[in-house]
Design a protein around this motif. Structure first.
Motif, mmCIF file in Angstrom:
data_model
loop_
_atom_site.group_PDB
_atom_site.id
_atom_site.type_symbol
_atom_site.label_atom_id
_atom_site.label_comp_id
_atom_site.label_asym_id
_atom_site.label_seq_id
_atom_site.Cartn_x
_atom_site.Cartn_y
_atom_site.Cartn_z
ATOM 1 N N ALA A 1 0.841 -1.208 -0.032
ATOM 2 C CA ALA A 1 -0.057 0.190 0.100
ATOM 3 C C ALA A 1 0.801 1.206 0.026
ATOM 4 N N SER B 1 -1.942 -4.336 8.372
ATOM 5 C CA SER B 1 -0.569 -4.447 9.245
ATOM 6 C C SER B 1 0.146 -3.441 9.121
ATOM 7 N N ALA B 2 0.285 -2.814 8.211
ATOM 8 C CA ALA B 2 1.406 -1.441 8.025
ATOM 9 C C ALA B 2 0.701 -0.538 9.000
ATOM 10 N N VAL B 3 -0.603 -0.223 8.780
ATOM 11 C CA VAL B 3 -1.296 0.881 9.561
ATOM 12 C C VAL B 3 -0.955 0.563 11.139
ATOM 13 N N ARG C 1 -3.242 6.072 9.453
ATOM 14 C CA ARG C 1 -2.709 5.716 10.979
ATOM 15 C C ARG C 1 -2.807 7.295 11.775
ATOM 16 N N ASP D 1 2.584 4.605 0.920
ATOM 17 C CA ASP D 1 2.977 5.119 2.183
ATOM 18 C C ASP D 1 1.741 6.283 2.621
ATOM 19 N N LEU E 1 -2.366 -4.091 4.379
ATOM 20 C CA LEU E 1 -2.532 -2.578 4.497
ATOM 21 C C LEU E 1 -2.818 -2.241 5.966
ATOM 22 N N VAL F 1 -1.321 4.723 3.947
ATOM 23 C CA VAL F 1 -0.974 4.269 5.451
ATOM 24 C C VAL F 1 -0.866 5.248 6.253
ATOM 25 N N ASP F 2 -0.076 6.513 5.974
ATOM 26 C CA ASP F 2 -0.095 7.572 6.930
ATOM 27 C C ASP F 2 -1.491 8.269 7.159
ATOM 28 N N THR G 1 -4.784 -4.174 -3.477
ATOM 29 C CA THR G 1 -3.918 -4.633 -2.730
ATOM 30 C C THR G 1 -4.403 -5.638 -1.588
#
Length: 579
Positions: free
Chosen positions: A209, A340-342, A218, A211, A338, A214-215, A333
């Motif tokens: 995903a 997990s990344a967040v 988050r 960035d 996604l 994700v940002d 995706t």
């Protein structure tokens, strides 16, 4: 080449198809009787790794194969003879295409010399299903000179049903008479060692995903975020755990697999968003995972959010599932990746129940109390259509599968069904038709041998009644609950019901069938259990694990059903406004 040698080559070709399909993970095939499919049918019958189901009607056969693929997540083969028999697969193929269900349609065809000369049962079958299939191939009559391509062809059939956009493929197989042969004495290319498929297509690696997305997600942890989960939402446990840590409610439809916990699940979103005060709540960001809800209220609410509210759509199938056209970011995706990344970048103390989160949970609790009071076993609407849907979801044994028809049944399950773990909810919502529902349920029941309950309306049941041919002989545990309101109940909710004269409405929309559905089922050798009380309904649902096929019929009234829905929505509004 003699005609018998040609028949032997066809037999060898079909044996390779069956072997490679089995190597690639195909375990189920559905065959509709016919002559021209003989070489393929004999090969499938001889392949011990593939279980073959015989279905008389080709349209029904297509939906049985769809149900098998829907339940198992891998393609089933459906084989038909030539001519209109092949055309009958089109409804199931269209549903598989839009629902992202893997399926291999193998249609038998006449050889080239029989085309365009008025030969019987001969039509142009190349590209028969147009853009509804992911891939199509017409290899022609099998010849030894092309034997080196056979395994690749068969393996590709399976590979093309998967990937980021699962769906149906079509292989059109021309056969010459004689149709019975044996390829045992022919030298044909052997398969890869250790039973491996010719092409390794076990899966695909999802792109990471961006960035910026994700940002974006988050930075709203603990704030006014919202997750809307539909079919294809991915791993439910990881999504729910992440949502709780983010402090975001999850509007979870029953097909998402996420209606398994009390928190953070919002199951009553349709009723809640009919309440003006709740509809006025505005998130700062929305994460949408999988297919949309059936609820027009939920989808229109999302579509009416201001354009400055980012809506991130995670759509691994690349189907662009955004009918309201409001997604600010569309990601092909992996949902788990996604999430997990967040969550992976959040501080350990990011959880907690904010005012936003708490308000949704409180409203959900109030709505659930209303539903239980009205639709529970002792409630005044305990045998209404919403109550039947709620009871089917609640009472199905653990490990069971609930197949729900379009029109009102899927909406009633979605709107009024309470969260519960341990079952799977399936429905043909690719194009939302009511055809082939019973056939699909049979395929689902056959796939794993798990207890399966089909919930459908009377018109869907009548439409696919032919699926019951030989159903009593199949080794399945299948319970069918039919809500019989003598017509198309969903149309009673539309303006036509109140603006048109009753005779006109009834003729074109109400469409009363006037049939004895019990007699119809018994004519196919199926046990019929009339349901006149709630205890009978609960017993029927809880017995879904018992072997065999049974049909339970619940009588309903279309006008009273509209009143019940109105009462439930008004009661939820009163309960929530009073918080």
């Amino acid at each position: 080449m003699s005609s018998q040698i040609a028949a032997d080559v066809q037999a060898a070709f079909c044996a390779v198809l069956a072997d490679e399909w089995a190597r690639a993970g195909v375990t189920e095939a559905v065959v509709a009787p016919g002559s021209r499919t003989t070489p393929l049918v004999l090969a499938l019958d001889a392949e011990q790794r593939i279980r073959v189901h015989v279905v008389l009607d080709e349209r029904s056969a297509g939906f049985v194969a769809l149900g098998l693929g829907q339940a198992a997540g891998r393609p089933a083969v459906v084989a038909t003879t030539s001519g209109t028999a092949s055309v009958e697969l089109h409804p199931a193929i269209v549903e598989a295409s839009y629902a992202g269900v893997p399926l291999i349609a193998a249609t038998a065809d006449r050889p080239p010399e029989l085309h365009q000369v008025a030969a019987p049962q001969t039509i142009d079958q190349e590209a028969l299903f147009g853009g509804a299939v992911r891939w199509t191939c017409s290899p022609g009559v099998a010849e030894l000179s092309s034997a080196g391509s056979w395994r690749s062809l068969a393996s590709r059939c399976v590979a093309e049903t998967g990937g980021r956009a699962p769906g149906p493929v079509h292989i059109n197989l021309a056969f010459r008479e004689p149709l019975v042969g044996s390829g045992d004495d022919l030298v044909i290319p052997s398969g890869r060692p250790s039973g491996a498929p010719w092409h390794d297509s076990a899966g695909w690696l999802a792109g990471a995903a961006p960035d910026v997305v994700v940002d974006l997600l988050r930075c709203h942890a603990g704030a006014r975020g919202l997750i809307v989960a539909g079919a294809g939402a991915g791993d439910a446990s990881s999504l729910l755990a992440a949502a709780d840590r983010l402090g975001w409610p999850v509007l979870a439809d029953p097909r998402s697999g996420c209606r398994t916990a009390e928190r953070p699940v919002i199951a009553a979103a349709d009723a809640l968003l009919r309440v003006p005060s709740v509809a006025g709540w505005r998130p700062d960001v929305v994460l949408r995972v999988g297919a949309p809800w059936s609820s027009k209220v939920v989808n229109q609410w999302l579509g009416a959010l201001p354009s400055d509210v980012p809506q991130v759509l995670v759509d691994p199938q690349q189907a662009w599932r955004d009918p309201e056209r409001t997604a600010s970011h569309v990601l092909a995706t992996d949902p788990e990746g996604l999430i997990s990344a967040v969550v992976g970048g959040l501080p350990a103390d990011s959880g907690g129940i904010s005012e936003w989160y708490g308000s949704w949970l409180a409203a959900e609790s109030a709505a659930r109390e209303v539903f239980e009071a009205h639709l529970g076993a002792s409630g005044p609407q305990s045998l209404s259509e919403p109550a039947v849907a709620r009871a089917a979801l609640a009472g199905l044994p653990d490990g069971g599968q609930l197949v729900v028809s379009s029109s009102m049944p899927i909406r009633d399950v979605e709107w009024y069904g309470a969260p519960r773990p341990g079952i799977r909810v399936l429905a043909n919502r690719g194009v939302n038709g009511i055809d082939g529902v019973l056939s699909t349920a049979i395929g689902v029941a056959l796939a794993h041998g798990r207890p399966t309950l089909a919930l459908m309306g009377d018109l869907a049941f009548v439409y696919d009644a032919g699926a019951m041919v030989w159903i009593a002989t199949r080794e399945v545990a299948l319970t069918v609950v039919v809500v019989d309101n003598d017509g198309g109940g969903i149309f009673s909710f539309l303006p036509q019901a109140s603006t048109l004269e009753s005779p006109v409405f009834e003729r074109y929309w109400g469409t009363p069938h006037g049939l004895d559905l019990g007699a119809l089922a018994r004519a196919y050798g199926v046990d019929v259990l009339p349901v006149t009380g709630r205890s009978q309904l609960d017993a029927l649902v809880s017995d879904a694990a018992k072997p065999g096929v049974r049909v339970g019929i619940v009588r309903s009234d279309r006008a009273a059903n509209v009143d019940t829905h109105d009462l439930l929505h008004a009661s939820v509004a009163a309960a929530v406004e009073g918080l």
